[in-house]
Write an enzyme that holds these catalytic residues in place. Structure first.
Site, PDB file in Angstrom:
ATOM      1  N   CYS A 170      27.974 -98.000 102.786  1.00 26.10           N
ATOM      2  CA  CYS A 170      27.295 -96.729 102.987  1.00 26.10           C
ATOM      3  C   CYS A 170      27.271 -96.244 104.455  1.00 26.10           C
ATOM      4  O   CYS A 170      27.294 -95.130 104.737  1.00 26.10           O
ATOM      5  CB  CYS A 170      25.763 -96.684 102.588  1.00 26.10           C
ATOM      6  N   ARG A 230      24.994 -88.046  91.324  1.00 25.55           N
ATOM      7  CA  ARG A 230      25.396 -87.172  92.586  1.00 25.55           C
ATOM      8  C   ARG A 230      26.576 -86.194  92.243  1.00 25.55           C
ATOM      9  O   ARG A 230      26.321 -85.155  91.910  1.00 25.55           O
ATOM     10  CB  ARG A 230      25.459 -88.118  93.594  1.00 25.55           C
ATOM     11  N   ARG A 288      18.917 -83.953 102.307  1.00 23.31           N
ATOM     12  CA  ARG A 288      20.210 -84.541 103.134  1.00 23.31           C
ATOM     13  C   ARG A 288      21.112 -83.249 103.356  1.00 23.31           C
ATOM     14  O   ARG A 288      22.096 -83.578 104.099  1.00 23.31           O
ATOM     15  CB  ARG A 288      20.843 -85.594 102.171  1.00 23.31           C
ATOM     16  N   ASP A 340      18.350 -90.296 106.714  1.00 29.02           N
ATOM     17  CA  ASP A 340      19.660 -90.828 106.179  1.00 29.02           C
ATOM     18  C   ASP A 340      21.094 -90.572 106.529  1.00 29.02           C
ATOM     19  O   ASP A 340      21.881 -91.022 106.048  1.00 29.02           O
ATOM     20  CB  ASP A 340      19.543 -90.345 104.276  1.00 29.02           C
ATOM     21  N   HIS A 342      25.641 -94.222  93.378  1.00 26.14           N
ATOM     22  CA  HIS A 342      26.969 -93.840  93.899  1.00 26.14           C
ATOM     23  C   HIS A 342      28.044 -94.842  93.339  1.00 26.14           C
ATOM     24  O   HIS A 342      27.790 -95.976  93.421  1.00 26.14           O
ATOM     25  CB  HIS A 342      26.739 -93.997  95.589  1.00 26.14           C
TER      26      HIS A 342
HETATM   27  N1  ARG Z   1      19.043 -92.924 100.924  1.00 29.70           N
HETATM   28  C1  ARG Z   1      20.399 -92.621 100.682  1.00 29.70           C
HETATM   29  C2  ARG Z   1      20.732 -91.755  99.569  1.00 29.70           C
HETATM   30  O1  ARG Z   1      20.172 -91.888  98.313  1.00 29.70           O
HETATM   31  C3  ARG Z   1      21.398 -93.740 100.679  1.00 29.70           C
HETATM   32  C4  ARG Z   1      22.907 -93.440 100.735  1.00 29.70           C
HETATM   33  C5  ARG Z   1      23.607 -94.797 100.339  1.00 29.70           C
HETATM   34  N2  ARG Z   1      25.105 -94.175 100.595  1.00 29.70           N
HETATM   35  C6  ARG Z   1      26.221 -94.810  99.811  1.00 29.70           C
HETATM   36  N3  ARG Z   1      27.194 -94.477 100.093  1.00 29.70           N
HETATM   37  N4  ARG Z   1      25.791 -95.248  98.790  1.00 29.70           N
HETATM   38  O2  ARG Z   1      21.472 -90.662  99.395  1.00 29.70           O
END
Ligand code: ARG
Length: 274
Positions: A267, A144, A99, A74, A173
């Site tokens: 993203c 998050r 991550r 990612d 997000h």
């Molecule tokens: N697979 C990543 C996650 O879930 C995607 C991140 C997407 N980034 C964003 N800025 N929305 O963390």
């Protein structure tokens, strides 16, 4: 026709930080879009990513790049690793253990470029949730980034940080549900927010460009605007038409392969604001 409809929008050239999708894959599921058992066309993903970089450069933007690291599929989602305002770098602390290893690579890039990096103490996913509007920071929470990180960012930047609660896991997000058009306006999908947060956005931006559910599911809110050109997912057709009516120029860039990881144009793009 209204005055805004006929206005000529002025672009401002930007400096973006990106990461090539050399190791991009969907190996784990940390949002509802990710299906590790579904195929991703890695070659197509690389081609799509390159077309985004070409589009930025063709519109006068500068693009810098962080070296991709193996084992971090990612890492292409550069927006999540920091938020930079006035040359001050607020780094990241990822929610998902998968991550966490990304942060150090971006921190190292910033340090080599002469920036100091503040490492947040609480979970914070960079511009994914902390969105600079030109006057203050709009900050997402719910999935998050934590409220604690919002407070920490306010203390660090000395700019107001306005907390907004996200309620739909598809829009985990803030940058999947809202983007900044210019210093005066934003575009967003109201249903992604709690009722109170929706009311806050309506007060701050009575003239906002609202997106439909289809636009939002097409990743239309994960767009990048330079004040005139809006780099936007091609399937967000209704939103593109509304932007056009308001004097913005949609520039479609298809990142369909990255949507399989829950990501899009924004993203993949971090902005360095000196
Ligand atoms: N697979 C990543 C996650 O879930 C995607 C991140 C997407 N980034 C964003 N800025 N929305 O963390």
């Amino acid at each position: 026709m209204t005055a805004t409809a006929t206005a000529t929008r002025t672009p401002r050239s930007r400096r973006f930080l990106v990461c090539e999708p050399t190791h991009f894959a969907v190996r784990y599921a940390i949002n509802p879009w990710m299906r590790p058992d579904a195929p991703v066309d890695v070659g197509l993903a690389r081609e799509q990513w390159r077309s985004l970089i070409r589009a930025y450069r063709a519109h006068g933007h500068t693009v810098d790049s962080v070296e991709p690291a193996p084992g971090l599929p990612d890492m292409v989602f550069a927006a999540n690793s920091a938020v930079v305002v006035g040359g001050r770098v607020f780094g990241s602390l990822f929610h998902a253990p998968e991550r966490r290893g990304e942060s150090v690579h971006y921190d190292t890039w910033f340090q080599a470029a002469g920036y100091e990096v503040h490492r947040p103490r609480s979970v914070c996913e960079g511009e994914g949730d902390l969105v600079w509007t030109g006057r203050y920071v709009l900050a997402g929470t719910g999935f998050r980034t934590t409220r604690e990180a919002h407070r920490e960012a306010q203390e660090f930047f000395g700019h107001p940080v306005i907390s907004l609660t996200l309620v739909d896991p598809h829009f985990y997000h803030l940058d999947t549900a809202l983007f900044v058009l210019d210093d005066d306006n934003v575009s967003y999908y109201p249903e992604a927010f709690s009722p109170g947060s929706r009311a806050v956005l309506a007060r701050l931006y009575p003239d906002a460009v609202l997106a439909t559910r289809d636009d939002a599911f097409a990743f239309g809110l994960n767009s990048v605007s330079d004040g005139r050109h809006v780099f936007i997912a091609p399937r967000a057709e209704a939103l593109a038409a509304r932007l056009d009516e308001r004097g913005y120029v949609p520039v479609p860039v298809d990142l369909s392969e990255f949507q399989k990881a829950g990501g899009g144009i924004k993203c993949c793009t971090q902005e360095i604001r000196s």
